[in-house]
Design a protein around this motif. Structure first.
Motif, PDB file in Angstrom:
ATOM      1  N   ARG A  13     -87.080  91.171  14.962  1.00 54.32           N
ATOM      2  CA  ARG A  13     -86.086  91.584  15.947  1.00 54.32           C
ATOM      3  C   ARG A  13     -86.702  92.481  17.017  1.00 54.32           C
ATOM      4  O   ARG A  13     -86.299  92.441  18.183  1.00 54.32           O
ATOM      5  CB  ARG A  13     -84.920  92.298  15.263  1.00 54.32           C
ATOM      6  CG  ARG A  13     -84.084  91.351  14.388  1.00 54.32           C
ATOM      7  CD  ARG A  13     -82.798  91.983  13.913  1.00 54.32           C
ATOM      8  NE  ARG A  13     -82.040  91.039  13.096  1.00 54.32           N
ATOM      9  CZ  ARG A  13     -81.279  90.057  13.569  1.00 54.32           C
ATOM     10  NH1 ARG A  13     -81.176  89.892  14.877  1.00 54.32           N
ATOM     11  NH2 ARG A  13     -80.640  89.252  12.755  1.00 54.32           N
ATOM     12  N   ASP A  61     -81.096  83.965  18.490  1.00 53.53           N
ATOM     13  CA  ASP A  61     -79.937  84.300  17.655  1.00 53.53           C
ATOM     14  C   ASP A  61     -80.085  83.678  16.267  1.00 53.53           C
ATOM     15  O   ASP A  61     -79.534  82.625  15.966  1.00 53.53           O
ATOM     16  CB  ASP A  61     -78.657  83.814  18.335  1.00 53.53           C
ATOM     17  CG  ASP A  61     -77.403  84.251  17.589  1.00 53.53           C
ATOM     18  OD1 ASP A  61     -77.501  85.171  16.755  1.00 53.53           O
ATOM     19  OD2 ASP A  61     -76.332  83.654  17.820  1.00 53.53           O
ATOM     20  N   ARG A 107     -81.359  85.558  24.282  1.00 54.28           N
ATOM     21  CA  ARG A 107     -80.508  85.967  23.164  1.00 54.28           C
ATOM     22  C   ARG A 107     -80.000  84.752  22.388  1.00 54.28           C
ATOM     23  O   ARG A 107     -79.915  84.770  21.164  1.00 54.28           O
ATOM     24  CB  ARG A 107     -79.338  86.808  23.675  1.00 54.28           C
ATOM     25  CG  ARG A 107     -79.764  88.179  24.163  1.00 54.28           C
ATOM     26  CD  ARG A 107     -78.567  89.031  24.581  1.00 54.28           C
ATOM     27  NE  ARG A 107     -79.001  90.219  25.283  1.00 54.28           N
ATOM     28  CZ  ARG A 107     -79.504  91.302  24.718  1.00 54.28           C
ATOM     29  NH1 ARG A 107     -79.626  91.349  23.400  1.00 54.28           N
ATOM     30  NH2 ARG A 107     -79.883  92.336  25.439  1.00 54.28           N
ATOM     31  N   ALA A 108     -79.655  83.690  23.137  1.00 54.62           N
ATOM     32  CA  ALA A 108     -79.235  82.466  22.462  1.00 54.62           C
ATOM     33  C   ALA A 108     -80.396  81.845  21.691  1.00 54.62           C
ATOM     34  O   ALA A 108     -80.232  81.334  20.573  1.00 54.62           O
ATOM     35  CB  ALA A 108     -78.683  81.474  23.486  1.00 54.62           C
TER      36      ALA A 108
END
Length: 305
Positions: free
Chosen positions: A45, A36, A32-33
């Motif tokens: 996405r 991001d 996720r990091a």
């Protein structure tokens, strides 16, 4: 030398505000990091979400296979790799593989270890899972619940740290049983209470013994047995002098990751025995609960939610 409890106090100290090492960050958090980026398109996405949800498999897919799994084109995968900061899909896949291999090396237990408080909760979850397996055959609980229900009076014994569990059980049991006698003091006080219970017609004692196990609990259990009372014991040890003295032993794990033990699984065991007692005499249970509710309403024992 520090005592065992002093050592636990030092080992379980809560470290607030310290970042966890990189190896302890979950794979999903790492991804996720990594992904991001505010300018990712809806298709990109979708790729990111697929990788997050299937990291151990997706990290080793070819660009063609990944595109097919997500339902996008190969150029879309290439553009996604560029959008999240890589020169191309091979560079992105190399990073994904390092995360996936780290996950496999660490294993799920280490991945989920978290901080000290989370580790304590994890240990209690494991205790509850073990209890769940033990309750796969409920016949012993049903049988003991029936015997506790028929013992009048019913004595509940818990000394020192075990007082809280004994008080909870006795408080609830009084709603469904006509004569529950709670013993929370050892020595001659416990001796007198146990003898009086037997003389009054009692047949069973439910005893609690949590760490550290008190010598006076063992003495009280021996007094109960000597007086002719049967003993059901809830403790954390299946073996030892206390278990040897009891007629029935429920060995339930306690949480020991923090300086003071926690009792999630023994608490559930209490509720299971209480349920078995209610099922043993449903008519008496119903009558007593209805009577109690009438008194509670009359005297406004409880706030209205």
């Amino acid at each position: 030398m520090p005592s065992p409890q002093q050592a636990r106090a030092q080992a379980s100290a809560i470290t607030s505000g310290k970042a966890a090492p990189e190896a302890e960050v979950s794979p999903s958090a790492q991804l996720r990091a990594l992904f991001d980026r505010p300018r990712l398109s809806p298709g990109q996405r979708r790729i990111a979400q697929y990788l997050i949800e299937h990291i151990t498999e997706a990290a080793f897919l070819s660009i063609t296979d990944l595109a097919d799994r997500v339902g996008v084109s190969q150029p879309s995968v290439t553009r996604f790799a560029s959008a999240v900061g890589f020169s191309g899909y091979p560079a992105l896949r190399e990073k994904l593989q390092s995360i996936a291999l780290g996950t496999l090396a660490v294993g799920p237990a280490e991945e989920m270890r978290g901080n000290e408080l989370q580790a304590a909760v994890d240990a209690e979850i494991e205790n509850l899972e073990n209890l769940r397996r033990d309750l796969a055959d409920p016949n012993v609980v049903i049988d003991v619940g029936r015997k506790l229900s028929s013992s009048t009076p019913l004595t509940v014994l818990g000394l020192r740290i075990s007082v809280s569990l004994a008080e909870y059980f006795a408080y609830a049991a009084r709603r469904i049983h006509p004569d529950v006698r709670l013993v929370t003091r050892g020595g001659s006080v416990a001796y007198d209470a146990l003898l009086q219970s037997r003389e009054a017609g009692g047949t069973w004692v439910l005893a609690f013994s949590m760490p550290r196990h008190a010598q006076e609990t063992l003495t009280a259990v021996r007094v109960a047995r000597g007086a002719g009372l049967k003993v059901a014991l809830i403790t954390d040890l299946a073996l030892g002098p206390l278990a040897d003295e009891a007629d029935v032993v429920f060995a339930i794990g306690t949480g020991s990751r923090l300086v003071f033990d926690s009792y999630a699984a023994p608490g559930v065991m209490c509720s299971a025995l209480l349920q078995a007692m209610t099922d043993a005499d449903p008519e008496r249970t119903q009558a007593r609960l209805e009577g109690y509710e009438q008194v509670a309403d009359q005297h406004q024992f409880f706030l209205r939610d």
